[in-house]
Design a protein around this motif. Structure first.
Motif, PDB file in Angstrom:
ATOM      1  N   THR A 156      31.367  46.959  46.446  1.00 27.51           N
ATOM      2  CA  THR A 156      31.253  48.073  45.755  1.00 27.51           C
ATOM      3  C   THR A 156      32.002  49.275  46.205  1.00 27.51           C
ATOM      4  O   THR A 156      32.237  50.323  45.594  1.00 27.51           O
ATOM      5  CB  THR A 156      30.029  48.689  45.582  1.00 27.51           C
ATOM      6  OG1 THR A 156      29.468  48.697  46.713  1.00 27.51           O
ATOM      7  CG2 THR A 156      29.125  47.604  44.724  1.00 27.51           C
ATOM      8  N   GLN A 157      33.009  49.086  47.299  1.00 23.86           N
ATOM      9  CA  GLN A 157      33.643  50.258  48.090  1.00 23.86           C
ATOM     10  C   GLN A 157      35.172  49.804  48.093  1.00 23.86           C
ATOM     11  O   GLN A 157      35.814  50.405  48.943  1.00 23.86           O
ATOM     12  CB  GLN A 157      33.137  50.518  49.270  1.00 23.86           C
ATOM     13  CG  GLN A 157      31.657  51.234  49.422  1.00 23.86           C
ATOM     14  CD  GLN A 157      31.013  51.070  50.495  1.00 23.86           C
ATOM     15  OE1 GLN A 157      30.574  50.064  51.079  1.00 23.86           O
ATOM     16  NE2 GLN A 157      30.341  52.158  50.969  1.00 23.86           N
ATOM     17  N   LEU A 176      37.360  50.386  46.204  1.00 23.93           N
ATOM     18  CA  LEU A 176      38.040  51.354  45.358  1.00 23.93           C
ATOM     19  C   LEU A 176      38.708  52.103  46.648  1.00 23.93           C
ATOM     20  O   LEU A 176      39.914  52.659  46.482  1.00 23.93           O
ATOM     21  CB  LEU A 176      37.162  52.289  44.627  1.00 23.93           C
ATOM     22  CG  LEU A 176      37.870  53.484  44.022  1.00 23.93           C
ATOM     23  CD1 LEU A 176      39.077  53.114  42.941  1.00 23.93           C
ATOM     24  CD2 LEU A 176      36.775  54.384  43.445  1.00 23.93           C
ATOM     25  N   SER A 179      32.960  54.778  44.987  1.00 31.92           N
ATOM     26  CA  SER A 179      32.598  53.783  44.218  1.00 31.92           C
ATOM     27  C   SER A 179      32.506  54.227  42.781  1.00 31.92           C
ATOM     28  O   SER A 179      32.231  55.304  42.371  1.00 31.92           O
ATOM     29  CB  SER A 179      31.231  53.187  44.462  1.00 31.92           C
ATOM     30  OG  SER A 179      31.123  52.608  45.593  1.00 31.92           O
ATOM     31  N   GLU A 205      31.793  52.138  39.231  1.00 31.49           N
ATOM     32  CA  GLU A 205      31.248  50.969  38.426  1.00 31.49           C
ATOM     33  C   GLU A 205      30.986  51.148  37.201  1.00 31.49           C
ATOM     34  O   GLU A 205      30.355  52.099  36.749  1.00 31.49           O
ATOM     35  CB  GLU A 205      30.029  50.503  39.325  1.00 31.49           C
ATOM     36  CG  GLU A 205      30.071  50.220  40.833  1.00 31.49           C
ATOM     37  CD  GLU A 205      30.989  48.939  41.009  1.00 31.49           C
ATOM     38  OE1 GLU A 205      30.683  47.884  40.649  1.00 31.49           O
ATOM     39  OE2 GLU A 205      32.201  48.988  41.671  1.00 31.49           O
ATOM     40  N   TRP A 245      21.514  52.261  42.194  1.00 32.31           N
ATOM     41  CA  TRP A 245      22.412  51.220  42.624  1.00 32.31           C
ATOM     42  C   TRP A 245      21.692  49.765  42.497  1.00 32.31           C
ATOM     43  O   TRP A 245      22.246  48.873  42.480  1.00 32.31           O
ATOM     44  CB  TRP A 245      22.457  51.349  44.093  1.00 32.31           C
ATOM     45  CG  TRP A 245      23.916  52.148  44.427  1.00 32.31           C
ATOM     46  CD1 TRP A 245      24.082  53.393  45.012  1.00 32.31           C
ATOM     47  CD2 TRP A 245      25.093  51.628  44.212  1.00 32.31           C
ATOM     48  NE1 TRP A 245      25.314  53.782  44.988  1.00 32.31           N
ATOM     49  CE2 TRP A 245      26.136  52.836  44.420  1.00 32.31           C
ATOM     50  CE3 TRP A 245      25.507  50.353  43.645  1.00 32.31           C
ATOM     51  CZ2 TRP A 245      27.196  52.524  44.428  1.00 32.31           C
ATOM     52  CZ3 TRP A 245      27.216  50.401  43.696  1.00 32.31           C
ATOM     53  CH2 TRP A 245      27.515  51.356  44.028  1.00 32.31           C
ATOM     54  N   ARG A 256      22.853  48.393  39.230  1.00 29.03           N
ATOM     55  CA  ARG A 256      24.097  47.779  39.395  1.00 29.03           C
ATOM     56  C   ARG A 256      23.946  46.190  40.293  1.00 29.03           C
ATOM     57  O   ARG A 256      24.630  45.617  39.919  1.00 29.03           O
ATOM     58  CB  ARG A 256      24.987  48.740  40.335  1.00 29.03           C
ATOM     59  CG  ARG A 256      26.299  48.020  40.682  1.00 29.03           C
ATOM     60  CD  ARG A 256      26.958  47.317  39.379  1.00 29.03           C
ATOM     61  NE  ARG A 256      28.390  46.755  39.880  1.00 29.03           N
ATOM     62  CZ  ARG A 256      28.451  45.650  40.267  1.00 29.03           C
ATOM     63  NH1 ARG A 256      27.379  45.030  40.141  1.00 29.03           N
ATOM     64  NH2 ARG A 256      29.609  44.964  40.591  1.00 29.03           N
ATOM     65  N   SER A 279      40.337  39.237  37.813  1.00 28.75           N
ATOM     66  CA  SER A 279      40.796  40.545  37.977  1.00 28.75           C
ATOM     67  C   SER A 279      41.989  40.640  36.922  1.00 28.75           C
ATOM     68  O   SER A 279      42.663  39.700  36.878  1.00 28.75           O
ATOM     69  CB  SER A 279      41.261  40.766  39.456  1.00 28.75           C
ATOM     70  OG  SER A 279      42.392  40.086  39.845  1.00 28.75           O
ATOM     71  N   GLY A 332      31.896  45.880  36.209  1.00 29.28           N
ATOM     72  CA  GLY A 332      32.876  45.608  37.346  1.00 29.28           C
ATOM     73  C   GLY A 332      33.206  46.888  37.882  1.00 29.28           C
ATOM     74  O   GLY A 332      32.876  47.924  37.913  1.00 29.28           O
ATOM     75  N   HIS A 333      34.180  46.665  38.759  1.00 29.55           N
ATOM     76  CA  HIS A 333      34.674  47.721  39.600  1.00 29.55           C
ATOM     77  C   HIS A 333      35.998  48.159  39.031  1.00 29.55           C
ATOM     78  O   HIS A 333      37.265  47.639  39.174  1.00 29.55           O
ATOM     79  CB  HIS A 333      35.240  47.011  41.115  1.00 29.55           C
ATOM     80  CG  HIS A 333      34.007  46.232  41.748  1.00 29.55           C
ATOM     81  ND1 HIS A 333      32.799  46.770  41.838  1.00 29.55           N
ATOM     82  CD2 HIS A 333      34.392  44.826  41.874  1.00 29.55           C
ATOM     83  CE1 HIS A 333      31.997  45.226  42.347  1.00 29.55           C
ATOM     84  NE2 HIS A 333      32.886  44.537  42.599  1.00 29.55           N
ATOM     85  N   ASP A 387      39.533  48.887  40.668  1.00 24.17           N
ATOM     86  CA  ASP A 387      40.422  47.830  41.370  1.00 24.17           C
ATOM     87  C   ASP A 387      40.708  46.640  40.412  1.00 24.17           C
ATOM     88  O   ASP A 387      41.176  45.787  40.978  1.00 24.17           O
ATOM     89  CB  ASP A 387      39.724  47.296  42.945  1.00 24.17           C
ATOM     90  CG  ASP A 387      38.515  46.832  42.637  1.00 24.17           C
ATOM     91  OD1 ASP A 387      38.232  46.057  41.613  1.00 24.17           O
ATOM     92  OD2 ASP A 387      37.753  46.901  43.538  1.00 24.17           O
ATOM     93  N   ASN A 443      38.648  44.673  38.985  1.00 27.05           N
ATOM     94  CA  ASN A 443      37.896  43.567  39.268  1.00 27.05           C
ATOM     95  C   ASN A 443      36.881  43.337  37.704  1.00 27.05           C
ATOM     96  O   ASN A 443      35.979  44.412  37.753  1.00 27.05           O
ATOM     97  CB  ASN A 443      37.100  43.398  40.537  1.00 27.05           C
ATOM     98  CG  ASN A 443      36.184  42.227  40.667  1.00 27.05           C
ATOM     99  OD1 ASN A 443      35.712  42.299  41.720  1.00 27.05           O
ATOM    100  ND2 ASN A 443      36.252  41.338  39.922  1.00 27.05           N
TER     101      ASN A 443
END
Length: 484
Positions: free
Chosen positions: A158-159, A161, A255, A257, A333, A336, A355, A385-386, A389, A391
């Motif tokens: 989750t990080q 980004l 993050s 999300e 969190w 998530r 992705s 998702g993220h 990025d 994803n």
């Protein structure tokens, strides 16, 4: 199951070289490590080999090569694509790295830690925190996922980004190659132009080119303060616009999300103790975390309140709340982190870790879901998702009342081909952060260019000419150069 003669010879040789603690043959002790985390793949193996040092791993690898016995490296066994499950024919032995669980060093001044492959992610987090540092990769399986597995699959989390995937967080690699030789690349060199980058080749190889035994990891100053916000909004396009708005004003967002209203509903239904962060319902939500490493900097909660206020005022955000305590932040969190578990509890489904370019991710989430539901009547597609990025975790649930075994056998492969075709058409990847494993090996071959597949085969043949490393993963049995 009974080992083959070659397996018996290898087991005896490992026991003689490393002692009884390095060999497990009791079926009851082996059983928990034969199935994948999702319960989709079930293998067989007559033994688990458990070396406790890099030299011991080298011994195992050398003996395996001499006896021609395939090996399946395994850490926490949390693979989402069946990447650590042994073959169903029992032809391979499992090599467990769980005894290699030492954090060899933490150097706060250099911002580096050296951790062995079997170190559990949560334990590394705790050790770094005790030194005033942190390792900024977090995921739901942090209590069981191991450092070796995370590096072998180039895990995200989750990080990403702000910090990138595992490949960006690894500064050096120690590994044992299929012939038993040791690659010592732990030195965290800023510049190293000695040809091909073996470290990066081994990261993400899913144990098919050797076994990672230790890695040097990049650490960052511990978080002094953090704030977690939950925002309700209209659609993914609005969510991406909000992200870009925040990024123009601060570099502290770690993050971002995105969660659909349907996915949130599944968590509230299936995960005990969860509750909706907002009093009102929304079609889409985002979870935002901002941090500060300097205790004298603006408090992240104040920062988020200041930056979200205009978004609420002009209607970009429909509603928002900032966690009032650490417990509430963890509760946000938990929602998530429980999304995959909740989807699994909802019934048979195909979960796609894919992705696409960030700019097209919002449109893909909406249009791909609509296309899947139209193509497969009665199914339900959802995505989360993220967002920063690209994803997307894209899930397609079976129609209500569908027979799980029949659906997985007959319909699920067609669903996956359909989704992956949409991904490729969008210029994306069929694997964002979970790897290929055995779940996606046929699709990798179907959708990859001839140039990519030729290069992968050549690398595999060059480093593992006997085809002993993690058979039936990534390239697949048919692609192994010399399956025994």
């Amino acid at each position: 199951m009974q080992p083959s003669p070659r397996q018996t010879s290898l087991i005896d040789a490992v026991r003689a070289a490393l002692g009884d603690a390095a060999v497990t043959t009791d079926p009851g002790d082996i059983a928990p490590w034969l199935d994948d985390w999702r319960g989709r793949y079930h293998g067989r193996s007559p033994a688990i080999l458990s070396p406790d040092s890099t030299a011991a791993v080298a011994t195992v690898m050398r003996l395996a090569a001499e006896h021609g016995v395939p090996l399946v490296p395994q850490g926490g066994n949390t693979s989402m694509v069946g990447g650590a499950t042994p073959p169903v024919d029992g032809s391979a032995l499992i090599v467990s790295l769980r005894r290699m669980n030492r954090i060899r060093s933490i150097d706060p001044a250099a911002g580096l830690a050296v951790a062995e492959a079997g170190v559990i992610l949560a334990n590394l987090h705790a050790a770094a925190e005790a030194e005033g540092m942190r390792f900024p990769l977090t995921l739901g399986a942090r209590g069981s996922a191991t450092i070796g597995g995370l590096a072998s699959t180039n895990a995200g989390g989750t990080q990403v980004l702000r910090f990138g995937t595992m490949r960006g967080l690894v500064a050096g690699v120690e590994a044992v190659l299929p012939n038993g030789e040791i690659h010592d690349g732990l030195a965290a060199l800023k510049k190293d132009n000695r040809g091909y980058d073996l470290d990066h080749l081994l990261i993400g190889a899913e144990g098919t080119l050797g076994i990672l035994t230790a890695v040097t990891l990049r650490l960052y100053p511990a978080i002094a303060q953090r704030a977690v916000a939950w925002v309700g909004l209209a659609d993914p396009e609005t969510a991406l616009a909000l992200l870009r708005r925040l990024e123009r004003r601060t570099d502290t967002i770690e993050s971002f999300e995105i969660v659909s209203g349907d996915s949130l509903a599944q968590v509230l239904k299936h995960i005990p103790g969860t509750r909706a962060p907002l009093a009102t319902q929304h079609r889409w939500h985002v979870l935002i975390e901002a941090v500060a490493t300097d205790p004298t900097a603006e408090a992240p909660a104040e920062l988020l309140e200041r930056l979200l206020a205009p978004a609420l005022a002009d209607g970009q955000a429909a509603d928002a709340t900032i966690a009032a305590s650490e417990a509430q932040a963890e509760a946000f969190w938990r929602i998530r982190d429980s999304l995959s578990e909740a989807e699994r509890a909802s019934g048979p489904a195909m979960q796609h870790d894919i992705s696409v370019p960030v700019a097209t991710m919002p449109r893909f989430m909406i249009e791909a879901a609509a296309a899947a539901e139209a193509r497969f009547p009665g199914s339900h597609a959802t995505a989360f998702g993220h967002l920063g990025d690209g994803n997307v975790h894209f899930h397609v649930r079976a129609p209500a009342g569908a027979d799980a075994a029949r659906w997985y056998a007959e319909d699920a492969p067609i669903v996956t081909r359909f989704v992956h075709d949409l991904v490729v058409a969008a210029g994306g990847s069929i694997s964002a952060e979970h790897g290929i494993g055995q779940m996606k090996r046929a699709e990798l071959a179907r959708l990859s260019s001839p140039a990519r597949m030729a290069a992968l085969r050549a690398i595999k043949a060059g480093l593992d000419p006997q085809g002993l490393m993690n058979p039936d993963k990534l390239l697949g049995l048919a692609e192994n150069p010399a399956a025994p």
